[in-house]
Design a protein around this motif. Structure first.
Motif, PDB file in Angstrom:
ATOM      1  N   MET A 193       1.012  -1.181   0.044  1.00 56.93           N
ATOM      2  CA  MET A 193       0.141   0.037  -0.222  1.00 56.93           C
ATOM      3  C   MET A 193       0.974   1.201   0.052  1.00 56.93           C
ATOM      4  N   THR A 194       0.681   2.003  -0.985  1.00 61.79           N
ATOM      5  CA  THR A 194       1.687   3.225  -1.335  1.00 61.79           C
ATOM      6  C   THR A 194       1.352   4.310  -0.086  1.00 61.79           C
ATOM      7  N   SER A 195       0.063   4.418   0.414  1.00 58.44           N
ATOM      8  CA  SER A 195      -0.180   5.268   1.483  1.00 58.44           C
ATOM      9  C   SER A 195       0.572   5.092   2.795  1.00 58.44           C
ATOM     10  N   ARG A 196       1.208   4.063   3.182  1.00 60.86           N
ATOM     11  CA  ARG A 196       1.989   3.762   4.400  1.00 60.86           C
ATOM     12  C   ARG A 196       3.408   3.958   4.016  1.00 60.86           C
ATOM     13  N   MET A 197       3.734   4.182   2.914  1.00 58.32           N
ATOM     14  CA  MET A 197       5.289   4.490   2.586  1.00 58.32           C
ATOM     15  C   MET A 197       5.834   5.864   2.962  1.00 58.32           C
ATOM     16  N   THR A 198       6.897   5.849   3.404  1.00 59.52           N
ATOM     17  CA  THR A 198       7.481   7.413   3.573  1.00 59.52           C
ATOM     18  C   THR A 198       8.407   7.710   2.452  1.00 59.52           C
ATOM     19  N   ALA A 199       8.728   6.857   1.721  1.00 59.91           N
ATOM     20  CA  ALA A 199       9.815   7.449   0.213  1.00 59.91           C
ATOM     21  C   ALA A 199       9.426   6.144  -0.503  1.00 59.91           C
ATOM     22  N   VAL A 200       9.816   6.665  -1.952  1.00 63.73           N
ATOM     23  CA  VAL A 200       9.995   5.759  -2.934  1.00 63.73           C
ATOM     24  C   VAL A 200      11.063   5.804  -3.762  1.00 63.73           C
ATOM     25  N   GLU A 201      11.755   5.016  -4.154  1.00 64.01           N
ATOM     26  CA  GLU A 201      13.161   5.313  -4.746  1.00 64.01           C
ATOM     27  C   GLU A 201      13.097   4.327  -6.020  1.00 64.01           C
ATOM     28  N   VAL A 202      13.420   5.052  -7.315  1.00 62.59           N
ATOM     29  CA  VAL A 202      13.666   4.573  -8.599  1.00 62.59           C
ATOM     30  C   VAL A 202      15.065   4.507  -9.014  1.00 62.59           C
ATOM     31  N   THR A 203      15.500   3.337  -9.249  1.00 58.62           N
ATOM     32  CA  THR A 203      16.949   3.153  -9.680  1.00 58.62           C
ATOM     33  C   THR A 203      17.057   2.717 -11.176  1.00 58.62           C
ATOM     34  N   LYS A 204      17.491   3.309 -12.127  1.00 59.29           N
ATOM     35  CA  LYS A 204      17.895   2.756 -13.452  1.00 59.29           C
ATOM     36  C   LYS A 204      19.276   2.665 -13.902  1.00 59.29           C
ATOM     37  N   GLY A 205      19.814   2.027 -14.855  1.00 61.87           N
ATOM     38  CA  GLY A 205      20.915   2.044 -15.523  1.00 61.87           C
ATOM     39  C   GLY A 205      21.915   0.914 -14.778  1.00 61.87           C
ATOM     40  N   PRO A 206      23.175   1.162 -14.912  1.00 68.10           N
ATOM     41  CA  PRO A 206      24.197   0.223 -14.658  1.00 68.10           C
ATOM     42  C   PRO A 206      23.961  -0.229 -13.040  1.00 68.10           C
ATOM     43  N   SER A 207      24.012   0.437 -12.159  1.00 63.85           N
ATOM     44  CA  SER A 207      23.768  -0.158 -10.734  1.00 63.85           C
ATOM     45  C   SER A 207      22.669  -0.987 -10.507  1.00 63.85           C
TER      46      SER A 207
END
Length: 741
Positions: free
Chosen positions: A131-145
């Motif tokens: 449930m997105t409502s209980r999250m305190t952050a959203v992280e998106v990583t793309k690329g070589p890492s």
């Protein structure tokens, strides 16, 4: 507006300040903060000096629009492609950099750094999503890492960060009410006494639904989520150490369906639902246990996580028609695509409840009953030594993971009688009865070396996957069939600082998506070589980034489940494919005067794709493919712009997002039998969505907020898969109150 700060404090100390501003000292010195490694990005710097696009959306940004739907949150992230489905984001379809968004199965979805999909290796389709409502952050990583996360390394990783245990007594209550009897109740409380800390959190969201079922009844959902954390700080002189236990339970009951509308019915009443979907219902529950140990001394830290996730679901829904007289009957897709054809008219009348069933038009409802588990142990290490006169950041990790899906699908026959479904009295029969399970051992190492203004990163990931499949259907019993996949996935990237605030970067890495245990050796794994080249600038007021990407697939693999229109979970190979595009983002905050700020942002993504050969596939979204045809369900242009006005105790924000039309099949014109490709050349609608939100701080503890999603009440077709046209969500209004103590 997303905040591309790239690096931030690992404990998200600032994120607990839900109603205040972020103090610079929080980011400048985190020595007093407990070490809870739930982030995958790290600590904030003025300029991120690693290759790859990394985006953080923190709690302050998440609270701005109070979204429950992760798709609306990710609209502010460049390079993200979304296919809407139910309007609420209950089962999101997310892709990065041109990978198929279908059930988010080609990205790594994590919660607090741990794979959270029901069975990420055996059955990666994400029918469960936190449930997105209980999250305190959203992280998106793309690329070589991306090679640090796996198993899918083509596109990227999505990490959802839960609330941390507070340093002192702290809690909050959030209640809201809105359109269609929407209701939300959310509360949390935690404290730390001496070296012992705890947090308890509960969230309940429900609505009657915005779709209108023929004959009445609700079309909404009820979702509840409970989480508890307990930790003990064992830090001593010269080192820091924390042990934490996290336990959570969540459940959902939703009156959701795969059945859509004909295009003609959509144009008249886009939010209508046919009578034949009146019994469709999803019912699931999910539980999680996670034990984390973190140790840090000098320039070395290690985090060990032991985890177990259990997920059980039963989705009772319309599958199609059968006949007691034998012979073939049209599929739901054929009926809804050509409802006026003489061979389809009676079936359409039964679907809509306008005509009773005869022995030829018996409705088949299936119960897709599945049990999943995933469990494992994961160790991540970071060491920052100075070797041979160079500064190194060495990241390494190892994970042993097990997961399983057990299918116990059944079907039951029903008549339509005066607009109501009635059981025919025939026995319920088993359909798919099988088990897939996977044992996977993976490891990665990545070294980042700094030579003055140049930082070079080189790494490799290793995956050893042992899968097995067993058919348990009566009369078709089959012992476990085993398959093994082992692969090395290298990456290399570089960043060159042009100045204190800007730099260029580029990289190349190997992309990989495994096949499921059910597939034989005729279906190859998905492999690609992925390139990126970009430039970024960052100062206190302005952050901007431009990245070009190119994915050269030696084999594009797609899996087709019921959500895409297939009767069973199957996989298909599409050969060589090129996917390429551009990501651009600009975020800026302009001070109008001493009292008012004007934050604004623009995020743009361009994506194009083409198959490199001509072929025919039984996968309906491909069909008769000609060289140069596009990959289905990828929007060429996506644009999101936001602007706000902020004062000391109130703010107003406006967000406008645009998504281009998407082809629903690679096949652009009919070839051969038209019944084999009823959607050839058909596109979804392009659409513009406008959301507006405002909040006002009554005092230091109380806040009121209001928002309107889809302000202009536009209804557009987001998909015709698997059975007919389905709409974007209608205009919804919500008001709420928060109290912090």
């Amino acid at each position: 507006m997303s905040v591309n700060i790239y690096h931030h404090t690992p404990l998200f100390a600032a994120l607990g300040l839900a109603f205040g501003t972020v103090s610079p000292s929080v980011y400048a010195d985190d020595s007093d903060v407990k070490v809870e490694r739930i982030s995958i990005i790290g600590a904030q710097q003025e300029l991120n000096k690693t290759a790859g696009s990394v985006t953080l959306i923190d709690e302050i940004e998440l609270e701005k629009f109070e979204y429950d739907d992760i798709a609306r949150v990710l609209a502010t992230v460049p390079g993200v492609n979304i296919r809407q489905e139910d309007g609420y984001g209950l089962r999101p379809n997310i892709g990065f950099r041109g990978v198929t968004p279908e059930r988010s199965k080609k990205i790594n979805i994590m919660e607090d750094g741990i794979l959270i999909g029901p069975a990420p290796y055996s059955a990666p389709a994400a029918y469960y999503f936190p449930m997105t409502s209980r999250m305190t952050a959203v992280e998106v990583t793309k690329g070589p890492s991306t090679i640090k996360y796996g198993p899918n390394t083509v596109a990227g990783a999505l990490n959802l960060v839960t609330r941390q245990v507070p340093d002192s007594s702290e809690g909050a209550i959030d209640v809201a009410y809105g359109s269609d009897n929407y209701g939300k109740a959310h509360g949390h409380y935690g404290n730390t006494v001496d070296q012992y800390g705890f947090l308890v959190e509960g969230l309940h969201v429900q609505t009657d639904g915005f779709k209108e079922l023929d004959g009445g009844d609700d079309t909404g959902f009820k979702k509840s989520d409970f989480m508890a954390k307990f930790n003990v700080d064992l830090s001593g002189k010269g080192y820091r150490q924390l042990i934490e236990l996290k336990a959570s339970y969540s459940e959902e009951e939703s009156d959701e369906t795969y059945l859509g509308l004909t295009d003609d019915d959509f144009s008249k009443r886009p939010y209508r639902r046919y009578s034949a979907s009146q019994l469709d219902n999803m019912d699931w529950d999910h539980s999680q246990l996670q034990l984390t140990h973190h140790f840090e001394v000098n320039n070395f830290n290690a985090t060990t996580r032991i985890y177990r996730n259990d997920f059980s679901r039963a989705w009772f829904k319309l599958n199609g028609f059968t006949s007691s007289q034998g012979g073939s009957v049209p599929t739901l897709q054929e009926i809804l695509t050509h409802p006026t054809d003489e061979s389809n008219q009676a079936y359409y009348q039964v679907l809509t409840g306008q005509q009773d069933s005869t022995a030829q038009e018996i409705l088949v409802l299936g119960n897709n009953d599945r049990d999943y588990y995933s469990q494992g142990i994961q160790v991540d290490l970071t060491w920052t030594p100075e070797l041979f006169g160079l500064i190194h950041t060495l990241d390494a990790g190892v994970r042993y993971h097990e997961d399983e899906i057990e299918r116990n699908h059944t079907e039951t026959n029903f008549f339509m009688r005066s607009g109501v479904l009635e059981n025919t009295g025939e026995d319920t029969r088993a359909t798919s009865t099988n088990t897939e399970k996977t044992d996977a051992l993976s490891a990665y190492v990545q070294d980042s070396m700094t030579f003055g203004d140049l930082t070079v990163s080189a790494g490799v990931r290793w995956e050893h996957i042992e899968g097995s499949y067993q058919n348990r259907a009566p009369g078709q019993e089959q012992d476990y069939q085993d398959k093994t996949t082992t692969i090395w996935l290298p990456s290399i990237s570089a960043f060159y600082a042009l100045s204190e605030n800007s730099g260029i970067f580029g990289g190349v890495h190997e992309g990989f998506v495994p096949t499921s245990p059910i597939q034989d050796a005729s279906i190859d794994i998905e492999e690609s070589v992925n390139y990126e080249l970009g430039w970024r600038y960052s100062d206190q007021a302005l952050r901007t980034e431009f990245v070009g990407f190119f994915s050269d697939y030696s084999n594009l693999k797609e899996s087709c489940s019921i959500s895409a229109g297939c009767d069973t979970d199957l996989e298909f190979s599409g050969g060589e494919v090129d996917v390429y595009g551009l990501e651009a983002s600009i975020q800026h905050s302009f001070a109008l005067n001493a009292d008012y700020d004007l934050p604004w942002s623009v995020v743009y993504t361009y994506t194009d794709s083409e198959f490199k050969s001509s072929f025919y596939s039984d996968f309906e979204q491909w069909g008769f493919v000609e060289k140069g045809d596009p990959v289905p369900y990828l929007a060429e242009h996506m644009l999101t712009a936001s602007v706000g006005l902020t004062a000391s105790n109130w703010q107003v924000a406006l967000l406008v997002s645009y998504s281009d039309e998407m082809p629903e099949t690679a096949q652009q014109q009919l070839t051969g039998d038209p019944d084999d490709a009823t959607l050839a050349g058909v596109y979804t609608d392009d659409y513009i969505n406008v959301d507006i939100a405002a909040n006002y701080d009554i005092n230091s503890q109380s806040r009121v907020y209001a928002k309107v999603d889809n302000l202009f009440d536009d209804a557009d077709i987001t998909s015709r898969r698997p059975y007919g046209a389905r709409p974007t969500m209608t205009r919804t209004l919500q008001v709420g109150y928060k109290y912090k103590f």
